[in-house]
Design a protein around this motif. Structure first.
Motif, short mmCIF file in Angstrom:
data_model
loop_
_atom_site.label_atom_id
_atom_site.label_comp_id
_atom_site.label_asym_id
_atom_site.label_seq_id
_atom_site.Cartn_x
_atom_site.Cartn_y
_atom_site.Cartn_z
N GLN A 1 -17.86 6.07 -7.11
CA GLN A 1 -17.09 7.15 -6.51
C GLN A 1 -16.29 6.69 -5.32
O GLN A 1 -15.36 7.39 -4.90
CB GLN A 1 -18.05 8.26 -6.10
CG GLN A 1 -18.71 8.96 -7.28
CD GLN A 1 -19.61 10.07 -6.82
OE1 GLN A 1 -20.19 10.00 -5.73
NE2 GLN A 1 -19.76 11.09 -7.63
N VAL B 1 -10.94 4.51 -1.46
CA VAL B 1 -10.55 5.77 -2.08
C VAL B 1 -11.78 6.44 -2.68
O VAL B 1 -12.55 5.80 -3.40
CB VAL B 1 -9.50 5.53 -3.18
CG1 VAL B 1 -9.16 6.84 -3.87
CG2 VAL B 1 -8.25 4.91 -2.57
N HIS C 1 -12.76 9.33 -5.19
CA HIS C 1 -12.12 10.16 -6.20
C HIS C 1 -12.73 11.55 -6.34
O HIS C 1 -12.11 12.45 -6.89
CB HIS C 1 -12.17 9.45 -7.55
CG HIS C 1 -11.42 8.16 -7.55
ND1 HIS C 1 -10.05 8.10 -7.49
CD2 HIS C 1 -11.83 6.87 -7.56
CE1 HIS C 1 -9.65 6.85 -7.49
NE2 HIS C 1 -10.71 6.08 -7.53
N ARG C 2 -13.94 11.72 -5.84
CA ARG C 2 -14.59 13.00 -6.06
C ARG C 2 -15.04 13.69 -4.79
O ARG C 2 -15.53 14.80 -4.83
CB ARG C 2 -15.82 12.80 -6.96
CG ARG C 2 -15.46 12.29 -8.35
CD ARG C 2 -16.68 12.13 -9.22
NE ARG C 2 -16.33 11.60 -10.53
CZ ARG C 2 -17.21 11.35 -11.49
NH1 ARG C 2 -18.49 11.59 -11.27
NH2 ARG C 2 -16.82 10.86 -12.64
N THR D 1 -8.57 8.92 1.44
CA THR D 1 -8.62 7.48 1.67
C THR D 1 -9.07 7.17 3.09
O THR D 1 -8.63 7.79 4.04
CB THR D 1 -7.24 6.84 1.43
OG1 THR D 1 -6.84 7.11 0.09
CG2 THR D 1 -7.30 5.32 1.62
#
Length: 125
Positions: A1, A21, A23-24, A76
């Motif tokens: 993740q 980063v 993503h979730r 980010t």
């Protein structure tokens, strides 16, 4: 993740910027941090940020040289590393958790963090 990027090889005195980063994650009200595992040493926290207030925390070894920052729109986390030294060599990990707080010993408490990236290698020669 969590996915780190930006590692590489650099000469002493040079700079690198690491990115992480998620993503979730919503990242709201999380602590996010960068940890480093140098060769033959334990993993240590070097920079952290509370995403809500943007209060930052640094290990003494990187104060004045490294800067942690976040871009919420991009989910980010960044680590700008300047004036790199050979002792900065290691695998750098991004981490996140909804910790209650960060105490003065946070740098040595990596086991309290539950979300980790796979790491990115930084080599300074």
């Amino acid at each position: 993740q969590l996915v780190e990027s930006g590692g590489g090889s650099v000469q002493a005195g040079g700079s690198l910027r690491l990115s992480c980063v998620g993503h979730r994650f919503p990242y709201n009200n999380y602590y996010m941090g960068w940890f480093r595992r140098a060769p033959g040493k334990e993993r240590e926290g070097i920079a952290a940020i509370y995403t809500r207030s943007r209060i930052t925390y640094y290990a003494d070894s990187v104060k004045g040289r490294f800067t942690i920052s976040q871009d919420n729109a991009k989910n980010t986390l960044y680590l700008q590393m300047n004036n790199l030294k050979p002792d900065d060599t290691g695998v750098y990990y991004c981490a996140a958790d909804r910790l209650a707080c960060l105490g003065s010993t946070w740098s040595g408490e990596s086991l309290k963090w539950n979300y980790w990236g796979q790491g990115t290698q930084v080599t300074v020669s």
